[in-house]
Design a protein around this motif. Structure first.
Motif, short mmCIF file in Angstrom:
data_model
loop_
_atom_site.label_atom_id
_atom_site.label_comp_id
_atom_site.label_asym_id
_atom_site.label_seq_id
_atom_site.Cartn_x
_atom_site.Cartn_y
_atom_site.Cartn_z
N LYS A 306 0.81 -1.22 0.00
CA LYS A 306 0.00 0.00 0.00
C LYS A 306 0.85 1.26 0.00
O LYS A 306 0.31 2.37 0.13
N THR A 307 2.17 1.12 -0.10
CA THR A 307 3.07 2.27 -0.06
C THR A 307 3.62 2.57 -1.45
O THR A 307 3.65 1.70 -2.33
N ALA A 308 4.08 3.81 -1.64
CA ALA A 308 4.68 4.22 -2.90
C ALA A 308 6.18 3.96 -2.85
O ALA A 308 7.01 4.89 -2.87
N THR A 309 6.56 2.70 -2.76
CA THR A 309 7.96 2.30 -2.68
C THR A 309 8.24 1.21 -3.71
O THR A 309 7.34 0.76 -4.42
N ARG A 314 6.32 -3.55 -6.60
CA ARG A 314 6.53 -4.96 -6.95
C ARG A 314 5.36 -5.81 -6.48
O ARG A 314 4.91 -6.73 -7.18
N TYR A 315 4.86 -5.54 -5.28
CA TYR A 315 3.73 -6.32 -4.77
C TYR A 315 2.51 -6.13 -5.67
O TYR A 315 1.83 -7.11 -6.03
N ASP A 356 9.36 3.53 -9.29
CA ASP A 356 9.64 3.31 -10.71
C ASP A 356 10.97 2.61 -10.94
O ASP A 356 11.52 2.65 -12.04
N TYR A 357 11.49 1.94 -9.90
CA TYR A 357 12.81 1.31 -10.02
C TYR A 357 12.82 0.24 -11.10
O TYR A 357 13.73 0.19 -11.93
N HIS A 358 11.82 -0.62 -11.14
CA HIS A 358 11.80 -1.71 -12.11
C HIS A 358 11.64 -1.17 -13.53
O HIS A 358 12.24 -1.71 -14.47
N GLU A 359 10.85 -0.10 -13.70
CA GLU A 359 10.73 0.49 -15.03
C GLU A 359 12.05 1.11 -15.49
O GLU A 359 12.43 0.99 -16.66
#
Length: 401
Positions: A306-309, A314-315, A356-359
């Motif tokens: 539920k967080t913007a992390t 990923r979840y 946006d780390y994965h993007e």
């Protein structure tokens, strides 16, 4: 050198023959045990007694030697063979917490058991209200919050008017007064027998709340020397004070007992099992591990979702594509690896890489692949190597200073 006599005695204690009234003693057969056979003795009394006497004890998992060839059938020979396997390094020691953390673990586990019991009792109160045609939980988010508890107390006192009960709403629940009136329309079916049962359930919930509060105070005192490790765990997204306490109680603060974060995640049961026979791949399931630590990471994974992390992104991505269950296991695996890294480095805090780390990583891989194809089209061979980061205390920084 392992004392073979000690290993023989310990193994004989674990695999003692069953003695039934009127029957001659015979050994318990290997494989599936008889339904009426007495349980094997627990390893903890022997392990703790020998440890207190100064022995260096090793707890081994039978799965490590299950498929090794040459295992004897007799218990004394089997014990000597296990000692030889340990000397060769074929058996690794399982994690056993220190005596201090055993006491802390007893308190945190009992608190979790009480919390589960409180949840079951709350579910019983909801079913009791529904049996009397009171659908309060369909409107109120927390049935045992201020609004829900006040309405239930008035029901026990004898109030049955839906309009009067709906006016007891507090804060944001006052926006749903009309919905509350409809949900409480069946209050006339709430009999004195329902009220007596509901009073007993609420009193039991209050007693459990008091016991949980007392346990929390004791746990705070027991974990006071490890405030730094607790703050490190709390710095992760989705982790709170109680989840940090439960995790530290289960793992301890010495991360050298787990060689890597993957070992810790596997011990907690957050890694997949490889069910493969030849080319046929079986259904992937996560292994069984420490159920208390697995419960903690299951809760923190949902909270992080539920967080913007990075963990939250990923979840949500995994939950959409593969379901919430697998998303919990995957994010819990990541969190335990981060937990291991934090506690292995005193003073380190969690630094989020961004939602946006994965993007960004995917875009970087696409850009690298594009440039490699362009260079190879010119007839050149490309070898990629990451440039090491400069050492802050190296010669360049010294000259600049």
């Amino acid at each position: 050198m392992v004392d073979q006599h000690f290993c023989t005695d310990l193994h004989a204690y674990r695999a003692c023959p069953s003695r039934l009234p009127g029957k001659r003693a015979r050994p318990v057969p290997r494989g599936r045990r008889r339904g009426n056979a007495p349980p094997l003795p627990d390893w903890k009394p022997v392990f703790y007694r020998l440890e207190a006497e100064g022995f260096e004890c090793v707890l081994a998992d039978a799965k490590q030697v299950k498929n090794l060839p040459g295992r004897p059938k007799r218990d004394p020979s089997d014990s000597r063979w296990l000692a030889a396997c340990f000397e060769r390094g074929a058996i690794r020691s399982c994690f056993v917490p220190d005596p201090e953390f055993r006491i802390i673990r007893l308190h945190t586990r009992y608190r979790r058991d009480l919390t589960d019991e409180r949840t079951r009792e709350k579910n019983r109160t909801e079913k009791l209200l529904e049996s009397a045609a009171v659908k309060l939980s369909s409107v109120v988010t927390d049935l045992h919050g201020v609004t829900g508890r006040d309405i239930m107390d008035h029901l026990i006192a004898g109030e049955r008017n839906p309009k009067v009960l709906a006016q007891l709403a507090r804060a944001r629940a006052r926006r749903k007064i009309t919905e509350l009136e409809h949900a409480l329309d069946g209050a006339e079916f709430f009999t004195p027998a329902h009220a007596a049962l509901l009073r007993a359930m609420l009193e039991r919930i209050d007693r459990v709340n008091e016991e949980i509060a007392r346990l929390s105070e004791v746990i705070e005192q027991l974990l006071a020397p490890y405030e730094e490790q607790l703050q490190q765990a709390e710095s992760m997204p989705g982790w709170g004070r109680r989840s940090a306490q439960d995790a530290v109680a289960e793992t301890g603060v010495d991360m050298t007992k787990f060689p890597t974060g993957g070992h810790l995640s596997s011990w907690a049961g957050k890694t997949p099992l490889d069910h493969q026979s030849g080319k046929r791949a079986g259904r992937a399931r996560h292994k069984k591990g420490n159920k208390y630590l697995a419960a903690v990471t299951g809760e923190t994974a949902v909270a992080a979702g539920k967080t913007a992390t990075r963990e939250g992104a990923r979840y949500r991505k995994l939950a959409r594509s593969r379901g919430k269950g697998k998303a919990q296991v995957a994010v819990g695996n990541t969190q335990l690896r981060v937990y291991h890294k934090l506690l292995s480095n005193p003073g380190m805090r969690y630094q989020d890489l961004g939602p946006d780390y994965h993007e960004r990583q995917a875009a970087l891989r696409r850009k690298i692949a594009y440039h490699v194809r362009e260079i190879e089209a010119l007839g050149l061979e490309v070898t990629l190597a990451r440039i090491p980061e400069p050492d802050p205390g190296g010669p360049a920084s010294t000259q600049a200073a």
